[in-house]
Write an enzyme that holds these catalytic residues in place. Sequence first.
Site, mmCIF file in Angstrom:
data_model
loop_
_atom_site.group_PDB
_atom_site.id
_atom_site.type_symbol
_atom_site.label_atom_id
_atom_site.label_comp_id
_atom_site.label_asym_id
_atom_site.label_seq_id
_atom_site.Cartn_x
_atom_site.Cartn_y
_atom_site.Cartn_z
ATOM 1 C CE LYS A 160 7.203 -13.376 28.174
ATOM 2 N NZ LYS A 160 7.105 -14.851 28.153
ATOM 3 C CG HIS B 178 7.800 -16.920 32.261
ATOM 4 N ND1 HIS B 178 7.593 -17.770 31.196
ATOM 5 C CD2 HIS B 178 8.281 -15.772 31.739
ATOM 6 C CE1 HIS B 178 7.952 -17.160 30.089
ATOM 7 N NE2 HIS B 178 8.378 -15.951 30.380
ATOM 8 C CG ASP B 179 4.662 -17.200 29.411
ATOM 9 O OD1 ASP B 179 4.308 -16.096 29.843
ATOM 10 O OD2 ASP B 179 5.322 -17.344 28.362
#
Length: 298
Positions: free
Chosen positions: A123, A36-37
């Site tokens: 995202k 994630h990110d």
Amino acid sequence: MAISSIATYPMPEADSFPEGKVDWKLDPNRAVFLIHDMQAYFLRFYDQDSELITTLKRNLADIKAFCHKHDIPVVYTAQPKDQKPEDRALLNDMWGSGLNDYPELQPVVSELTPSKQDTVLVKWRYSAFHRSNLQEMMQSWGRDQLIIGGIYAHIGCMISAADAFMRDIQPFVVGDAMADFSEDEHEMALKYTAGRTGRVVSTQDVLLSAKSHAQASTLTFSALKSQILELLDDDDVPDFEESDELIDYGVDSIQIMSFVTQWRELGIDVTFAELAQASSLNGWWALVQSKQHKEVIE
């Protein structure tokens, strides 16, 4: 508005993780790994040489390598560098322009560069599911568990876990493969997940999951026979033969479905129709042997 510099703190260890409410077992055959990110922009606020960030990158890289070895799909989220005002919307009010001001920092950090077989999702909001086809991809892969690691623990990681839960996807948040604004917020994310939406696991838990699953899913002939004998009347047990039709001993459709459910939880993917057709203890054992998961990691 914009994120300030983040003071380092100790990466949580497994013995400090909050107690959970569910006992879901991580199954490599059902899982997808979400990184994630992990973009340079979001990591710029940390001391890159800190033990927190060094551990974060190492643990995520170890899990990614494990996933590639065991055919677990790896999915990344990454914000775009040219978000339009209407796309960014309320994020502008909360965080400012973000990556738009630092387009050169859009790529995922070099230690975790996506591989050819990995999937990178654009995202848009806190949840990885928002405006993405993550759920559809997982359904097409036959996967219903999501391993989550990355940044920030109490924002995107925690919200993605909650969103997964609401989509009947079991989230497994890796407590020592995330980082956050502070130790308190990291701990809060783990407590919320453990108490409301999923399981908190360690990197080591993930790396041992293939071995644990293989051991758990090894069903022996003796254990199978014992399960069947428990269903029979005491008077029938002495006359029972392994080649006999189970239906003749009163084994019904509800009991067969119970076996289907039990064995699927062990990673033995059988169907009601297959068991009904196999019909005897010998037939069931042959079916189990053909499907039983025997992989054990070294």
